[in-house]
Design a protein around this motif. Structure first.
Motif, mmCIF file in Angstrom:
data_model
loop_
_atom_site.group_PDB
_atom_site.id
_atom_site.type_symbol
_atom_site.label_atom_id
_atom_site.label_comp_id
_atom_site.label_asym_id
_atom_site.label_seq_id
_atom_site.Cartn_x
_atom_site.Cartn_y
_atom_site.Cartn_z
ATOM 1 N N ALA A 99 0.846 -1.196 0.000
ATOM 2 C CA ALA A 99 0.000 0.000 0.000
ATOM 3 C C ALA A 99 0.882 1.247 0.000
ATOM 4 O O ALA A 99 1.923 1.289 0.660
ATOM 5 C CB ALA A 99 -0.904 0.008 1.228
ATOM 6 N N VAL A 100 0.449 2.260 -0.749
ATOM 7 C CA VAL A 100 1.145 3.547 -0.772
ATOM 8 C C VAL A 100 0.220 4.581 -0.146
ATOM 9 O O VAL A 100 -0.930 4.726 -0.562
ATOM 10 C CB VAL A 100 1.514 3.960 -2.215
ATOM 11 N N VAL A 101 0.728 5.266 0.866
ATOM 12 C CA VAL A 101 -0.006 6.369 1.474
ATOM 13 C C VAL A 101 0.813 7.638 1.270
ATOM 14 O O VAL A 101 2.035 7.581 1.151
ATOM 15 C CB VAL A 101 -0.319 6.125 2.971
ATOM 16 N N LEU A 155 -4.965 11.596 -6.235
ATOM 17 C CA LEU A 155 -4.007 10.679 -5.620
ATOM 18 C C LEU A 155 -4.610 9.291 -5.428
ATOM 19 O O LEU A 155 -3.955 8.281 -5.671
ATOM 20 C CB LEU A 155 -3.515 11.248 -4.293
ATOM 21 N N LEU A 156 -5.862 9.250 -5.001
ATOM 22 C CA LEU A 156 -6.534 7.963 -4.827
ATOM 23 C C LEU A 156 -6.698 7.266 -6.173
ATOM 24 O O LEU A 156 -6.487 6.050 -6.284
ATOM 25 C CB LEU A 156 -7.878 8.160 -4.124
ATOM 26 N N SER A 157 -7.022 8.030 -7.213
ATOM 27 C CA SER A 157 -7.137 7.456 -8.563
ATOM 28 C C SER A 157 -5.791 6.951 -9.071
ATOM 29 O O SER A 157 -5.729 6.003 -9.851
ATOM 30 C CB SER A 157 -7.692 8.488 -9.546
ATOM 31 N N ALA A 158 -4.724 7.598 -8.648
ATOM 32 C CA ALA A 158 -3.374 7.191 -9.059
ATOM 33 C C ALA A 158 -2.914 5.921 -8.342
ATOM 34 O O ALA A 158 -1.877 5.363 -8.680
ATOM 35 C CB ALA A 158 -2.385 8.321 -8.808
ATOM 36 N N GLY A 159 -3.663 5.492 -7.334
ATOM 37 C CA GLY A 159 -3.319 4.258 -6.634
ATOM 38 C C GLY A 159 -2.965 4.403 -5.178
ATOM 39 O O GLY A 159 -2.649 3.408 -4.515
ATOM 40 N N ALA A 160 -2.991 5.620 -4.652
ATOM 41 C CA ALA A 160 -2.734 5.785 -3.216
ATOM 42 C C ALA A 160 -3.849 5.110 -2.428
ATOM 43 O O ALA A 160 -5.027 5.236 -2.774
ATOM 44 C CB ALA A 160 -2.643 7.263 -2.848
ATOM 45 N N ALA A 161 -3.477 4.408 -1.368
ATOM 46 C CA ALA A 161 -4.463 3.747 -0.519
ATOM 47 C C ALA A 161 -5.088 4.716 0.470
ATOM 48 O O ALA A 161 -6.215 4.513 0.921
ATOM 49 C CB ALA A 161 -3.813 2.587 0.226
ATOM 50 N N ALA A 162 -4.357 5.798 0.795
ATOM 51 C CA ALA A 162 -4.854 6.812 1.730
ATOM 52 C C ALA A 162 -4.018 8.072 1.562
ATOM 53 O O ALA A 162 -2.870 8.011 1.128
ATOM 54 C CB ALA A 162 -4.766 6.312 3.173
ATOM 55 N N ALA A 196 -5.621 0.157 9.878
ATOM 56 C CA ALA A 196 -6.681 -0.399 9.030
ATOM 57 C C ALA A 196 -6.095 -0.999 7.750
ATOM 58 O O ALA A 196 -6.513 -2.084 7.327
ATOM 59 C CB ALA A 196 -7.714 0.677 8.698
ATOM 60 N N LEU A 197 -5.144 -0.322 7.151
ATOM 61 C CA LEU A 197 -4.535 -0.830 5.922
ATOM 62 C C LEU A 197 -3.756 -2.109 6.138
ATOM 63 O O LEU A 197 -3.708 -2.966 5.256
ATOM 64 C CB LEU A 197 -3.577 0.218 5.328
#
Length: 133
Positions: free
Chosen positions: A86-88, A101-108, A125-126
């Motif tokens: 996961a990338v935050v 950022l969320l669309s780019a793949g960030a988890a949070a 949570a992640l």
């Protein structure tokens, strides 16, 4: 065993006070934290993430390049067959960029002024890490 978290400062951003505060908060919450230091290339961050077998890569970005650096990091992890990491993202993030950022793949996304307890809760949570008793 606690989840391993990599806190990284990608690009030319040399301001690391926030990253160090986040790293300490996560460590104090029971996570094993690896901090890369400043001015790391995305390729180096991905290499360290693989070597350290982390569950989460936390990018601390104040430079304004958060969308590009997040996209490059997510893409590089996927290319390395590590898309399960996961990338935050945290730092100076305008609210209007959070969906990008969320669309780019960030988890949070944790913009500046996010309470540390919210960040810790989000990382728990992640990673599926319970709160220690």
């Amino acid at each position: 065993m606690s989840a391993r978290i990599l806190v990284a400062k990608p690009g030319l951003d040399g301001h690391d006070r926030g990253a160090k505060i986040v790293a300490r908060a996560l460590r104090d919450a029971g996570f094993e934290v690896i901090y890369t230091g400043i001015r790391k290339r995305v390729e180096d961050i991905v290499s360290i993430a693989l070597q350290e077998d982390v569950a989460v890569v936390g990018l601390s970005i104040l430079s304004g390049a958060h969308v590009a650096l997040t996209t490059r990091t997510v893409d590089a992890l996927r290319a390395a067959d590590a898309g399960d990491i996961a990338v935050v993202v945290g730092g100076t993030i305008p609210q209007e960029d959070v969906p990008r950022l969320l669309s780019a793949g960030a988890a949070a996304v944790f913009p500046t002024s996010t309470p540390l307890e919210d960040l810790v809760t989000g990382v728990r949570a992640l990673t599926g890490t319970p709160t220690p008793s």
